[in-house]
Design an enzyme around this catalytic site. Structure first.
Site, short mmCIF file in Angstrom:
data_model
loop_
_atom_site.label_atom_id
_atom_site.label_comp_id
_atom_site.label_asym_id
_atom_site.label_seq_id
_atom_site.Cartn_x
_atom_site.Cartn_y
_atom_site.Cartn_z
N LYS A 1 -5.54 5.34 8.73
CA LYS A 1 -6.21 5.92 7.55
C LYS A 1 -7.18 6.96 8.06
O LYS A 1 -8.05 6.65 8.87
CB LYS A 1 -6.93 4.81 6.79
N ARG B 1 0.86 -1.20 0.00
CA ARG B 1 0.00 0.00 0.00
C ARG B 1 0.89 1.23 0.00
O ARG B 1 1.66 1.44 0.93
CB ARG B 1 -0.91 -0.03 1.23
N SER C 1 -12.58 -2.93 -1.58
CA SER C 1 -12.93 -2.35 -0.27
C SER C 1 -14.39 -1.96 -0.18
O SER C 1 -14.92 -1.32 -1.11
CB SER C 1 -12.12 -1.07 -0.03
N1 TZP Z 1 -8.73 0.74 5.26
C1 TZP Z 1 -9.65 0.82 6.21
S1 TZP Z 1 -8.95 1.03 7.74
C2 TZP Z 1 -7.38 1.01 7.10
C3 TZP Z 1 -7.45 0.85 5.73
C4 TZP Z 1 -6.31 0.82 4.80
C5 TZP Z 1 -6.16 1.16 7.93
C6 TZP Z 1 -5.87 -0.06 8.76
O1 TZP Z 1 -4.70 0.15 9.50
P1 TZP Z 1 -4.52 -0.42 10.99
O2 TZP Z 1 -3.23 0.22 11.45
O3 TZP Z 1 -4.38 -1.90 10.89
O4 TZP Z 1 -5.70 0.04 11.78
#
Ligand code: TZP
Ligand code: MG
Length: 204
Positions: A132, A38, A103
């Site tokens: 995010k 990512r 997603s």
């Molecule tokens: N999509 C929804 S939440 C997220 C993404 C890319 C981030 C998830 O990161 P983490 O650190 O595992 O909460």
């Protein structure tokens, strides 16, 4: 697609301070066999070079957003968001063998997603996350259960705020796999043991 592994790590260069290839190496030593690269900032050339280098680890790589990079490095597939290239367009470019993830953020999107030519859908954020910032409202475990009920047996990845402390209940609420960023990458010298122990926790 082979079935989803219980733990599905995503890379993050800012958080880990490591190249994508080095993150993949450490995650794969911990047992990860499906890893999503990512990258939201890096120039395409640099991302392409790192993705190519990451292929050395021999795991299945999924490229977030970038169908072009996935094609160029011969990755296993792509992961697309609601505003990315459509799954159908990506399928046309990548072919029938590619893994395409998509997603979703609520039950309605999840029901819609399984009409697309995808291999798994991701639902999130399950919990709040600092990783995010532009996220939809959190679903919680109840929201996750509702998605599982709505999609039957379709392969389902849960994402957002998942850690060693809650991963097990996320699996029990119906996720086939937990997608994790900060819980594995925040301490770069512990990526491998943290990955190993998350796999153990998520065993069923
Ligand atoms: N999509 C929804 S939440 C997220 C993404 C890319 C981030 C998830 O990161 P983490 O650190 O595992 O909460
Ligand atoms: Mg995207």
């Amino acid at each position: 697609m082979q079935s989803l592994p219980r733990v599905y790590p995503l890379t993050d260069v800012q958080l880990s301070g490591l190249s994508h290839a080095e993150q993949v190496r450490r995650l794969s030593l911990g047992g990860a066999s499906l890893i999503q690269l990512r990258e939201k900032r890096m120039p395409a050339l640099e991302f392409y070079e790192q993705a190519k280098a990451a292929q050395q680890s021999g795991v299945r790589l999924i490229i977030n957003d970038r169908v072009d990079i996935a094609l160029a490095v011969g990755a296993a597939g792509v992961h697309l968001g609601q505003n990315d290239l459509s799954p159908a367009a990506a399928r046309k470019l990548l072919g029938p063998q590619a893994i395409i993830g998509y997603s979703t953020h609520n039950v309605e999107q999840a029901i819609n997603a399984i009409q697309h030519p995808i291999d798994y859908l991701a639902i999130g954020p399950i919990f709040s996350t600092p990783t995010k910032t532009d996220t939809a409202p959190v679903l919680g475990l109840e929201g996750l259960r509702a998605v599982r009920r709505a999609i039957g047996k379709f392969p389902l990845v849960a994402i957002g705020g998942i850690t060693a402390a809650n991963a097990r209940e996320v699996i029990e609420a119906g996720a086939d796999s937990v997608a994790v960023i900060s819980a594995l990458l925040s301490t770069s010298d512990r990526i491998t043991p943290l990955t190993q122990s998350l796999f153990q926790l998520c065993q069923t």
